[in-house]
Design a protein around this motif. Structure first.
Motif, PDB file in Angstrom:
ATOM      1  N   LEU A   1      34.071 108.275  28.503  1.00 32.72           N
ATOM      2  CA  LEU A   1      33.160 107.889  29.581  1.00 32.72           C
ATOM      3  C   LEU A   1      32.543 109.111  30.270  1.00 32.72           C
ATOM      4  O   LEU A   1      31.354 109.112  30.596  1.00 32.72           O
ATOM      5  CB  LEU A   1      33.889 107.001  30.597  1.00 32.72           C
ATOM      6  CG  LEU A   1      34.294 105.604  30.093  1.00 32.72           C
ATOM      7  CD1 LEU A   1      35.189 104.903  31.119  1.00 32.72           C
ATOM      8  CD2 LEU A   1      33.078 104.757  29.784  1.00 32.72           C
ATOM      9  N   VAL A   2      33.352 110.139  30.493  1.00 35.28           N
ATOM     10  CA  VAL A   2      32.847 111.371  31.111  1.00 35.28           C
ATOM     11  C   VAL A   2      31.789 111.999  30.219  1.00 35.28           C
ATOM     12  O   VAL A   2      30.701 112.381  30.683  1.00 35.28           O
ATOM     13  CB  VAL A   2      33.996 112.365  31.413  1.00 35.28           C
ATOM     14  CG1 VAL A   2      33.447 113.756  31.730  1.00 35.28           C
ATOM     15  CG2 VAL A   2      34.861 111.855  32.543  1.00 35.28           C
TER      16      VAL A   2
ATOM     17  N   SER B   1      27.075 117.307  43.443  1.00 37.35           N
ATOM     18  CA  SER B   1      27.113 116.009  44.120  1.00 37.35           C
ATOM     19  C   SER B   1      26.444 114.933  43.256  1.00 37.35           C
ATOM     20  O   SER B   1      26.949 113.812  43.136  1.00 37.35           O
ATOM     21  CB  SER B   1      26.410 116.132  45.477  1.00 37.35           C
ATOM     22  OG  SER B   1      26.326 114.866  46.080  1.00 37.35           O
ATOM     23  N   LYS B   2      25.315 115.280  42.667  1.00 35.58           N
ATOM     24  CA  LYS B   2      24.592 114.345  41.795  1.00 35.58           C
ATOM     25  C   LYS B   2      25.460 113.969  40.584  1.00 35.58           C
ATOM     26  O   LYS B   2      25.599 112.795  40.233  1.00 35.58           O
ATOM     27  CB  LYS B   2      23.284 115.008  41.337  1.00 35.58           C
ATOM     28  CG  LYS B   2      22.385 114.130  40.527  1.00 35.58           C
ATOM     29  CD  LYS B   2      21.094 114.899  40.219  1.00 35.58           C
ATOM     30  CE  LYS B   2      20.198 114.136  39.297  1.00 35.58           C
ATOM     31  NZ  LYS B   2      18.994 114.887  38.969  1.00 35.58           N
TER      32      LYS B   2
ATOM     33  N   LEU C   1      28.028 112.551  31.305  1.00 33.61           N
ATOM     34  CA  LEU C   1      27.475 113.916  31.315  1.00 33.61           C
ATOM     35  C   LEU C   1      26.274 114.021  30.383  1.00 33.61           C
ATOM     36  O   LEU C   1      25.313 114.747  30.677  1.00 33.61           O
ATOM     37  CB  LEU C   1      28.539 114.938  30.920  1.00 33.61           C
ATOM     38  CG  LEU C   1      29.662 115.173  31.928  1.00 33.61           C
ATOM     39  CD1 LEU C   1      30.700 116.144  31.353  1.00 33.61           C
ATOM     40  CD2 LEU C   1      29.122 115.684  33.259  1.00 33.61           C
ATOM     41  N   GLY C   2      26.319 113.284  29.282  1.00 35.47           N
ATOM     42  CA  GLY C   2      25.204 113.302  28.331  1.00 35.47           C
ATOM     43  C   GLY C   2      23.925 112.722  28.913  1.00 35.47           C
ATOM     44  O   GLY C   2      22.820 113.039  28.460  1.00 35.47           O
ATOM     45  N   ARG C   3      24.067 111.868  29.927  1.00 34.42           N
ATOM     46  CA  ARG C   3      22.886 111.262  30.558  1.00 34.42           C
ATOM     47  C   ARG C   3      22.315 112.139  31.701  1.00 34.42           C
ATOM     48  O   ARG C   3      21.252 111.845  32.223  1.00 34.42           O
ATOM     49  CB  ARG C   3      23.239 109.875  31.107  1.00 34.42           C
ATOM     50  CG  ARG C   3      23.486 108.846  30.009  1.00 34.42           C
ATOM     51  CD  ARG C   3      23.577 107.440  30.557  1.00 34.42           C
ATOM     52  NE  ARG C   3      24.658 107.276  31.522  1.00 34.42           N
ATOM     53  CZ  ARG C   3      25.879 106.853  31.236  1.00 34.42           C
ATOM     54  NH1 ARG C   3      26.203 106.552  29.993  1.00 34.42           N
ATOM     55  NH2 ARG C   3      26.793 106.720  32.183  1.00 34.42           N
ATOM     56  N   LEU C   4      23.045 113.154  32.087  1.00 36.89           N
ATOM     57  CA  LEU C   4      22.588 114.021  33.188  1.00 36.89           C
ATOM     58  C   LEU C   4      21.505 114.989  32.706  1.00 36.89           C
ATOM     59  O   LEU C   4      21.501 115.394  31.534  1.00 36.89           O
ATOM     60  CB  LEU C   4      23.763 114.844  33.734  1.00 36.89           C
ATOM     61  CG  LEU C   4      24.863 114.099  34.474  1.00 36.89           C
ATOM     62  CD1 LEU C   4      26.016 115.046  34.792  1.00 36.89           C
ATOM     63  CD2 LEU C   4      24.322 113.465  35.749  1.00 36.89           C
TER      64      LEU C   4
ATOM     65  N   LYS D   1      31.292 108.908  39.203  1.00 40.19           N
ATOM     66  CA  LYS D   1      31.983 107.862  39.968  1.00 40.19           C
ATOM     67  C   LYS D   1      31.538 106.490  39.503  1.00 40.19           C
ATOM     68  O   LYS D   1      32.346 105.577  39.341  1.00 40.19           O
ATOM     69  CB  LYS D   1      31.718 108.027  41.468  1.00 40.19           C
ATOM     70  CG  LYS D   1      32.555 109.066  42.130  1.00 40.19           C
ATOM     71  CD  LYS D   1      32.249 109.119  43.623  1.00 40.19           C
ATOM     72  CE  LYS D   1      33.032 110.225  44.296  1.00 40.19           C
ATOM     73  NZ  LYS D   1      32.701 110.336  45.720  1.00 40.19           N
ATOM     74  N   HIS D   2      30.244 106.346  39.280  1.00 43.27           N
ATOM     75  CA  HIS D   2      29.732 105.056  38.806  1.00 43.27           C
ATOM     76  C   HIS D   2      30.252 104.759  37.395  1.00 43.27           C
ATOM     77  O   HIS D   2      30.690 103.645  37.106  1.00 43.27           O
ATOM     78  CB  HIS D   2      28.200 105.049  38.822  1.00 43.27           C
ATOM     79  CG  HIS D   2      27.628 103.771  38.309  1.00 43.27           C
ATOM     80  ND1 HIS D   2      27.703 102.591  39.019  1.00 43.27           N
ATOM     81  CD2 HIS D   2      26.998 103.470  37.144  1.00 43.27           C
ATOM     82  CE1 HIS D   2      27.143 101.619  38.325  1.00 43.27           C
ATOM     83  NE2 HIS D   2      26.710 102.132  37.185  1.00 43.27           N
ATOM     84  N   ALA D   3      30.230 105.729  36.518  1.00 44.36           N
ATOM     85  CA  ALA D   3      30.685 105.531  35.127  1.00 44.36           C
ATOM     86  C   ALA D   3      32.181 105.255  35.056  1.00 44.36           C
ATOM     87  O   ALA D   3      32.652 104.528  34.179  1.00 44.36           O
ATOM     88  CB  ALA D   3      30.343 106.757  34.280  1.00 44.36           C
ATOM     89  N   LEU D   4      32.935 105.821  35.988  1.00 39.78           N
ATOM     90  CA  LEU D   4      34.394 105.703  35.965  1.00 39.78           C
ATOM     91  C   LEU D   4      34.920 104.793  37.072  1.00 39.78           C
ATOM     92  O   LEU D   4      36.071 104.923  37.485  1.00 39.78           O
ATOM     93  CB  LEU D   4      35.026 107.098  36.087  1.00 39.78           C
ATOM     94  CG  LEU D   4      34.694 108.068  34.962  1.00 39.78           C
ATOM     95  CD1 LEU D   4      35.226 109.449  35.292  1.00 39.78           C
ATOM     96  CD2 LEU D   4      35.239 107.582  33.641  1.00 39.78           C
ATOM     97  N   LYS D   5      34.108 103.852  37.521  1.00 39.99           N
ATOM     98  CA  LYS D   5      34.513 103.006  38.653  1.00 39.99           C
ATOM     99  C   LYS D   5      35.826 102.285  38.390  1.00 39.99           C
ATOM    100  O   LYS D   5      36.604 102.066  39.307  1.00 39.99           O
ATOM    101  CB  LYS D   5      33.410 102.022  39.024  1.00 39.99           C
ATOM    102  CG  LYS D   5      33.064 101.011  37.952  1.00 39.99           C
ATOM    103  CD  LYS D   5      31.880 100.164  38.396  1.00 39.99           C
ATOM    104  CE  LYS D   5      31.463  99.192  37.341  1.00 39.99           C
ATOM    105  NZ  LYS D   5      30.831  99.743  36.183  1.00 39.99           N
ATOM    106  N   ASP D   6      36.113 101.925  37.130  1.00 43.63           N
ATOM    107  CA  ASP D   6      37.382 101.264  36.808  1.00 43.63           C
ATOM    108  C   ASP D   6      38.556 102.239  36.850  1.00 43.63           C
ATOM    109  O   ASP D   6      39.707 101.831  36.926  1.00 43.63           O
ATOM    110  CB  ASP D   6      37.309 100.604  35.424  1.00 43.63           C
ATOM    111  CG  ASP D   6      36.294  99.470  35.395  1.00 43.63           C
ATOM    112  OD1 ASP D   6      36.041  98.871  36.463  1.00 43.63           O
ATOM    113  OD2 ASP D   6      35.754  99.191  34.316  1.00 43.63           O
ATOM    114  N   PHE D   7      38.241 103.511  36.773  1.00 42.25           N
ATOM    115  CA  PHE D   7      39.271 104.547  36.771  1.00 42.25           C
ATOM    116  C   PHE D   7      39.190 105.392  38.041  1.00 42.25           C
ATOM    117  O   PHE D   7      39.642 106.530  38.065  1.00 42.25           O
ATOM    118  CB  PHE D   7      39.112 105.458  35.550  1.00 42.25           C
ATOM    119  CG  PHE D   7      39.237 104.744  34.238  1.00 42.25           C
ATOM    120  CD1 PHE D   7      40.477 104.515  33.664  1.00 42.25           C
ATOM    121  CD2 PHE D   7      38.114 104.276  33.565  1.00 42.25           C
ATOM    122  CE1 PHE D   7      40.602 103.859  32.457  1.00 42.25           C
ATOM    123  CE2 PHE D   7      38.235 103.618  32.354  1.00 42.25           C
ATOM    124  CZ  PHE D   7      39.474 103.401  31.804  1.00 42.25           C
TER     125      PHE D   7
END
Length: 192
Positions: free
Chosen positions: A122-123, A167-168, A127-130, A174-180
């Motif tokens: 997930l990370v 921060s961005k 990160l790939g979308r940033l 945080k959104h991608a890992l909301k379950d974690f």
């Protein structure tokens, strides 16, 4: 209307039934180990004889003919029982194999490894979308453990600019890992 011939046939069939029924059932029971099944087999064999008696040779021994029918019906019954047992054994073997596999995989399962692999995936996706600059700054901060000042100098920007990108990236993660999230908070504290 019943003809005298039919009446004679019924009397002879009743006599044949009365004289032989018990021994026919004993014979069938010996092999099928089920009194009710033996009774059914005998009745079917006797009915088969009765329905086909006109086609038989005059000298046919009716008791021997019925015994042969009973023998064949017992063989069919036992073969069917054997087949059902084999299928049942195969199903039990499959169920046992499946249970063993479930036990083995569950015993080998390491939830920490599962979560870390999932989190890593997930990370990496997040990160790939940033944007490239944001991703590079986040990696330098969290994985290369560089200070904001070092990153600012290397990227030729202000410390505030570095903080903005971190921060961005943190917001996206945080959104991608909301379950974690509890694990993420721990990781972010560790790397802060």
């Amino acid at each position: 209307m019943n003809s005298p011939e039919n009446h004679t046939d019924i009397i002879s069939f009743n006599r044949l039934f009365t004289e032989n029924h018990a021994r026919f059932v004993r014979f069938a029971s010996t092999y099928v180990d089920d009194r009710m099944a033996a009774e059914d087999i005998v009745m079917e064999a006797m009915m088969y004889y009765w329905e086909n008696r006109c086609r038989l040779d005059i000298g046919t021994n009716s008791s021997a003919y019925i015994f042969t029918a009973i023998k064949n019906k017992c063989l069919n019954y036992l073969r069917d029982k054997q087949y059902r047992r084999q299928v049942s054994d195969q199903l039990m073997e499959h169920a046992s194999w499946k249970l063993s596999l479930q036990l083995a995989t569950l015993e080998a399962c390491d939830p920490e490894e599962l979560f870390s692999d999932e989190i890593e995936r997930l990370v990496n996706e997040a990160l790939g979308r940033l944007p490239e600059t944001t991703r590079r700054i986040f990696i330098m901060s969290r994985f290369e453990e560089k200070s904001h000042r070092e990153i600012a100098a290397e990227m030729n920007m202000s410390v505030k600019g570095v903080e903005y990108h971190i921060s961005k990236a943190t917001s996206v993660l945080k959104h991608a890992l909301k379950d974690f999230l509890p694990i993420l908070l721990f990781l972010l504290k560790v790397y802060s």
